[in-house]
Design an enzyme around this catalytic site. Structure first.
Site, short mmCIF file in Angstrom:
data_model
loop_
_atom_site.label_atom_id
_atom_site.label_comp_id
_atom_site.label_asym_id
_atom_site.label_seq_id
_atom_site.Cartn_x
_atom_site.Cartn_y
_atom_site.Cartn_z
N LYS A 87 0.86 -1.18 0.00
CA LYS A 87 0.00 0.00 0.00
C LYS A 87 0.90 1.23 0.00
CE LYS A 87 -3.92 1.96 2.65
NZ LYS A 87 -4.80 1.74 3.81
N SER A 162 -9.71 1.70 2.87
CA SER A 162 -8.82 2.40 1.96
C SER A 162 -7.78 1.54 1.27
CB SER A 162 -8.11 3.52 2.73
OG SER A 162 -7.29 2.98 3.75
N SER A 186 -9.79 -0.61 7.12
CA SER A 186 -9.23 -0.50 5.77
C SER A 186 -8.49 -1.72 5.23
CB SER A 186 -8.29 0.70 5.70
OG SER A 186 -9.05 1.86 5.51
N1 GLN Z 1 -13.14 3.97 6.36
C1 GLN Z 1 -12.51 4.46 7.55
C2 GLN Z 1 -12.16 5.92 7.38
O1 GLN Z 1 -12.49 6.44 6.37
C3 GLN Z 1 -11.30 3.64 7.88
C4 GLN Z 1 -10.12 3.98 7.06
C5 GLN Z 1 -8.92 3.18 7.45
O2 GLN Z 1 -9.03 2.16 8.12
N2 GLN Z 1 -7.76 3.67 7.05
O3 GLN Z 1 -11.59 6.52 8.22
#
Ligand code: GLN
Length: 494
Positions: A87, A162, A186
């Site tokens: 990532k 994400s 994410s």
């Molecule tokens: N969807 C969550 C957010 O937007 C989690 C994102 C993540 O785990 N990086 O914050």
């Protein structure tokens, strides 16, 4: 099942355990394996957008070096020759690390993140950097400043986020292994949307050194792969103590990949009514219930547990995460790293112009929300209150996990939504995270494993949670389900 020797183009389909055997025996070289994956990415990724950067030369150089050492009888690492996708939120020395943001478009870190050091030491072959929501803020990978990633099972749908690039890359057979990060779901949610396995370790299990921070008290790096054993293998190679991350736990790393084969005797699985409420898609609910039956048929006891504060997780998370983000992202000021506006009047104007033009809408929204929640007069009512709720959520889990070995739930309220469906409605997008946020707020390890498909042919995940540092148990419980099902063996047609 006997397998015939596949052509190079079939290599990306071969399970990791078998790849390791072939690599060790010399019937397959690391260069052949890297080339097969690079070829597949070159042919197919245009239509998916999983990779932001493919490091062909670096990958082939690393693979050649591994092959040479192996030929000469010199030692190689535990992942020797296995391709991995990273990532684009983990720093890679000499390779751009953008966090899918214009702000860091030209940022080339002078050092490797701890996980990257460990992967290189284990002789994994880094194929490149994969797409994500900008600074990991989002649940769909549509917040990438560069392009969205598409779901390999249906390109009209999101791969989740994400870590959407990581999950799509694994599902599309671009890489057998990928690294993601999970602040509120994410790793697990994209794993569920793409039909792969994704594990968020206990807070502190994997060093965050070199991870570009989003919300430091919630962020964890973790593995994605096609099956439980290779997830365990990747976790084993990146877990451990690192003094450069002061929250890194000094606890032994069990041989997860060996131990995950051992079923848990007298297994007690907890489930909460709170997890089966309104808004849960029917296909997802049936898949989770079927998974519970799989455990029951293996003699597990199903125990109803109470998580009375679960309903406050979204509110607490969306105060705490933006608060920490607003503080962490203050460093992107046009001076230290990355982008600086070309035209400005004075210093304050330079900050404003730089941040105004190089950060996306969702990132700005989080910074504003967080700055508001932390400001004098609001701090006690919002940030402090959210911290108290966070403690109550942790207590709910501590109590529940005294009675059960693991908790099963959906990962997301429905299968992968369509690209464009939620991206203009931030609140609706935040509400999609209700099942995953608690594990981060409580610091618990959680895993998403393939548990079925919707009537429209989209993957569905099952989430399992365990007490802190019980990744080994989590993997063993996950493997018990995997052994009885074949969801993880299905592959998308590209
Ligand atoms: N969807 C969550 C957010 O937007 C989690 C994102 C993540 O785990 N990086 O914050």
């Amino acid at each position: 099942m006997p397998r015939t020797t596949p052509a190079a183009s079939d290599l990306p389909d071969v399970p990791v355990v078998e790849l390791l055997v072939r690599l060790a025996s010399g019937s397959l070289t690391a260069v052949e394996l890297a080339e097969a994956h690079l070829e597949r990415i070159a042919q197919l990724d245009d239509s998916l957008g999983a990779f932001l950067l493919v490091d062909r030369d670096g990958a082939l150089r690393a693979a050649q070096d591994i092959d040479r050492r192996r030929r000469n009888g010199r030692p190689v690492g535990m992942l020797a020759g296995l391709p991995v996708a990273l990532k684009d939120v983990v720093c890679t020395r000499g390779l751009p690390t953008t966090c899918a943001s214009r702000m860091l478009e030209r940022f080339v870190p002078p050092y490797d993140a701890y996980v990257v050091e460990r992967l290189r030491a284990a002789d994994a072959v880094v194929l490149g950097k994969v797409n994500m929501d900008e600074f990991a803020m989002g649940s769909s990978t549509e917040n990438s400043a560069f392009r969205p990633t598409r779901n390999p099972w249906n390109r009209e749908h999101s791969p989740g986020g994400s870590s959407g690039g990581s999950a799509a890359a694994v599902a599309a057979r671009f890489a057998p292994l990928a690294i993601g990060s999970d602040t509120g779901g994410s790793i697990r949610q994209p794993a569920a949307f793409c039909g792969v396995v994704g594990l968020k370790p206990t807070y502190g299990r994997v060093s965050r050194y070199g991870l570009v921070a989003f919300a430091s008290s919630l962020d964890q790096i973790g593995p994605l792969a096609r099956d439980v054993k290779s997830t365990a293998l990747l976790l084993e190679s990146i877990a451990g103590h690192d003094p450069r991350d002061s929250t890194s736990l000094d606890a032994d790393v069990p041989p997860y990949s060996r131990n995950c084969e051992e079923p848990v005797r007298g297994l007690r699985i907890g489930f909460a009514r709170a997890h089966f409420g309104d808004g849960l898609d029917g296909d997802v609910e049936s898949a989770v219930r079927r998974a519970l039956d799989v455990y029951r048929s293996q003699g597990a006891q199903l125990v109803e547990i109470e998580l009375p504060h679960a309903k406050y997780a979204v509110a607490a998370y969306y105060l705490i995460a933006p608060s920490e983000a607003s503080s962490n992202l203050a460093r992107f000021d046009g001076v230290h790293y990355g982008h600086r506006a070309e035209r400005f009047e004075n210093l304050v104007d330079m900050f404003a112009a730089t941040r105004g033009e190089a950060l996306g809408d969702e990132v700005k929204r989080r910074i504003m929300l967080g700055t508001y929640a932390l400001s004098a007069g609001y701090y006690d009512a919002y940030y402090l209150k959210a911290l108290k709720v966070r403690r109550l959520i942790r207590q709910d889990f501590d109590r529940a996990l005294e009675r059960v070995d693991a908790i099963a739930s959906p990962v997301a309220p429905r299968p992968a939504f369509r690209l464009g469906e939620l991206v203009n409605d931030p609140l609706a997008m935040y509400l999609e995270d209700l099942y995953t946020l608690s594990a981060n707020l409580a610091g618990l390890p959680g895993i998403s494993i393939p548990a079925g498909f919707s009537s429209a042919g989209l993957p569905i995940g099952l989430q399992l949670l365990a007490p802190p540092l019980e990744e080994e148990r989590l993997l063993r419980v996950a493997r018990m389900h995997e052994r009885e099902t074949d969801w993880h063996e299905r592959r998308p047609e590209l």
